[in-house]
Write a protein that holds these residues in place. Sequence first.
Motif, mmCIF file in Angstrom:
data_model
loop_
_atom_site.group_PDB
_atom_site.id
_atom_site.type_symbol
_atom_site.label_atom_id
_atom_site.label_comp_id
_atom_site.label_asym_id
_atom_site.label_seq_id
_atom_site.Cartn_x
_atom_site.Cartn_y
_atom_site.Cartn_z
ATOM 1 N N ASN A 144 41.755 36.722 46.236
ATOM 2 C CA ASN A 144 43.123 37.010 46.626
ATOM 3 C C ASN A 144 44.007 37.317 45.419
ATOM 4 O O ASN A 144 44.885 38.171 45.482
ATOM 5 N N THR A 145 43.770 36.612 44.316
ATOM 6 C CA THR A 145 44.601 36.819 43.130
ATOM 7 C C THR A 145 43.806 37.126 41.858
ATOM 8 O O THR A 145 44.411 37.418 40.824
ATOM 9 N N THR A 146 42.497 37.041 41.916
ATOM 10 C CA THR A 146 41.708 37.351 40.721
ATOM 11 C C THR A 146 40.537 38.269 41.063
ATOM 12 O O THR A 146 40.016 38.262 42.174
ATOM 13 N N VAL A 147 40.152 39.030 40.056
ATOM 14 C CA VAL A 147 38.980 39.891 40.147
ATOM 15 C C VAL A 147 38.128 39.599 38.918
ATOM 16 O O VAL A 147 38.649 39.497 37.806
ATOM 17 N N HIS A 162 28.501 45.552 26.599
ATOM 18 C CA HIS A 162 28.693 44.987 27.941
ATOM 19 C C HIS A 162 29.934 44.100 27.907
ATOM 20 O O HIS A 162 30.062 43.235 27.042
ATOM 21 N N ALA A 163 30.849 44.330 28.848
ATOM 22 C CA ALA A 163 32.084 43.544 28.947
ATOM 23 C C ALA A 163 32.101 42.776 30.254
ATOM 24 O O ALA A 163 31.611 43.260 31.280
ATOM 25 N N LEU A 164 32.677 41.596 30.213
ATOM 26 C CA LEU A 164 32.888 40.768 31.394
ATOM 27 C C LEU A 164 34.327 40.291 31.357
ATOM 28 O O LEU A 164 34.750 39.693 30.358
ATOM 29 N N GLY A 165 35.085 40.590 32.413
ATOM 30 C CA GLY A 165 36.504 40.250 32.400
ATOM 31 C C GLY A 165 36.995 39.630 33.687
ATOM 32 O O GLY A 165 36.403 39.808 34.753
ATOM 33 N N THR A 166 38.097 38.907 33.560
ATOM 34 C CA THR A 166 38.805 38.331 34.699
ATOM 35 C C THR A 166 40.199 38.941 34.707
ATOM 36 O O THR A 166 40.874 38.977 33.669
ATOM 37 N N PHE A 167 40.625 39.395 35.873
ATOM 38 C CA PHE A 167 41.890 40.099 36.010
ATOM 39 C C PHE A 167 42.732 39.417 37.080
ATOM 40 O O PHE A 167 42.201 38.941 38.083
ATOM 41 N N TYR A 168 44.031 39.379 36.865
ATOM 42 C CA TYR A 168 44.956 38.722 37.769
ATOM 43 C C TYR A 168 45.695 39.771 38.581
ATOM 44 O O TYR A 168 46.257 40.725 38.033
#
Length: 159
Positions: A128-131, A147-153
């Motif tokens: 709902n609020t993070t990807v 290779h990148a790994l990310g968290t998005f708001y």
Amino acid sequence: MIHQIMEELKGLSTDQLEEVQRVIQGYKSSMIKKEAGWNLHYFGRFIGVDEDEHGRDIMRLGKYNENTFGVAQGGALYTFADICLGKAIINRLNEGEKIFTLEMKMNYIKNGLGEKLYAKPNFLHWGNTTVVAQCNIEDENETLIAHALGTFYIVKPRK
């Protein structure tokens, strides 16, 4: 001001003048609001990020994004991944929603060489609020470069 700029351009080599022209074109294209397609900011264009004729995310390689050893600079690769992950998320957002990078980790696997690199984003979690998403950066031979790994708001519009 134009006269001053013209004076500074005198004596530059052809390669240097081509770089000045690339910067000017990148700046101008980032100022144009596109009705459809990718509205990429100036910094992304400056480091060579674009779309190819097939709509794939690419980063052209050159003096503007290479390190001291003549390979793609780590910060440019990181920014390329962040931009492409952001674009992939933005394309799926609801009207009025925005995203911001909360964190991102990058593994550098091989030297970035050649004419261009390709970004391949993939979603691991869409809440709902993070990807949570990852992005492989590959060269023209599909060799994994980084290779990148990310968290998005996800910011929802206020009601």
